[in-house]
Design an enzyme around this catalytic site. Sequence first.
Site, short mmCIF file in Angstrom:
data_model
loop_
_atom_site.label_atom_id
_atom_site.label_comp_id
_atom_site.label_asym_id
_atom_site.label_seq_id
_atom_site.Cartn_x
_atom_site.Cartn_y
_atom_site.Cartn_z
N THR A 100 6.46 24.03 41.38
CA THR A 100 7.42 25.10 41.10
C THR A 100 6.71 26.20 40.33
O THR A 100 6.31 26.01 39.18
CB THR A 100 8.61 24.57 40.28
OG1 THR A 100 9.26 23.53 41.01
CG2 THR A 100 9.61 25.69 40.00
N LYS A 174 14.70 26.41 45.30
CA LYS A 174 14.45 25.35 44.32
C LYS A 174 14.76 25.84 42.90
O LYS A 174 15.39 25.15 42.10
CB LYS A 174 12.99 24.90 44.40
CG LYS A 174 12.52 23.98 43.25
CD LYS A 174 13.29 22.67 43.23
CE LYS A 174 12.92 21.83 42.00
NZ LYS A 174 11.51 21.45 41.93
#
Length: 415
Positions: A100, A174
């Site tokens: 991420t 996400k």
Amino acid sequence: MTDSQELRAGVVGLGMIGGGVAVSMARRGRVPAVHDVRPDASAELAGVPDPLASPAEVAKASDVVMVAVVDAEQARAVIAGDEGLLSAAHPGLTIVLLATVALPVVHELGTLCARHGVAFLDCGVTPGDKAAENGMVAILGGDQATVDTALPVLDDWAKKVVHCGPLGAGMATKIARNVVTYGSWRTVAEAAGLARAAGVDPARLAEVIDTADPEGHTLLQLLRMQGPDGTLPEAIGRKVEPLMSKDLAAARELGDTLGVATPLVEVIRTRARDTLDLADESSSPTAGPEGDALHQRGLQMMDQVYGPGFSKAVDGFSDPFTDQTIDYLFAQVWSREGLSVRDRRLLTLGVAATVGQSQLIQIIANGGLINGELTPDELREAALHLAAYTGWCKATATHTGITAAIDAHTAQEHA
């Protein structure tokens, strides 16, 4: 490109997610080439071979490589470093980034890969603790052709592959999902506190929500982790905090990149330690390296708005009002790019004129003079304009404050 059953897979980074991905693929018969900075990283990973010497070696042995590292710097090193994947890239290689990171980093790495003729996908994953059970959702961003090429490998470790759109869409999805997760945790903490204060056992609250929403595991995760006294064990809080801070920082940066305001993200981030029942490290609600940086940005903006050294009057003091004035009003509102400091000053001057406080008006006007944003004539014109809207009595205070600022500034210039 080889047949889908012959696609060679690779994994760089054998932590919980990367190691789980490697185990899931090995169980399906697609044993990946792997690399990790720890030579023994695969020792307890069923069916996963010993790590190769470098990411470059993984690239040579793979057609689709999953990069499961912690942050942007590690991703850059693994992909573009001296012995990175691109140093040994071959035609048809696809890199899938599972870390991420901020959206600009995704595009930066995508551009680097394109220059080397390498396909690139950004891929958020969740839930990480199901990686070794073929239980994660792969949240993809990239072109359809690249997704189609990598899909056989992705299917070997993901229970569901969701293609969200072009490059960056997977990471954005996400990050947005992370906001829902951590936002719900804060909601649960407050709801449990309300129930407890009313004499209700939080277990009854859990019973009600479980019955109404039996699949709401994410919503109730924080509540279930709490001990009998209603607090989160410190060890769990300290484990979660850095991940929570990183993910929310990514959410804030995504909002800035897309020009979307994310005030709830800031609330969740600044209250993260409260949510996780971690003791304050100082009297400031934004204690820690990131909080210190926010505080310093606020002090610097205060000096930019009202003149060098102005912040010394409040630096060192800590109470809720002062902290929020520095860390929120100046660090996060005055610092935004949507309006210039001059624009914000004129708006603030207009509000100050409605309360008729000459000393406050003098401070605001003085800052405009020091910064060269407003001339004495412009300030006098502003006083007349505001009089028509605020009334002559309040305008007297406005005129008095502006005149005092002009006189003081003029005296300083001729000193």
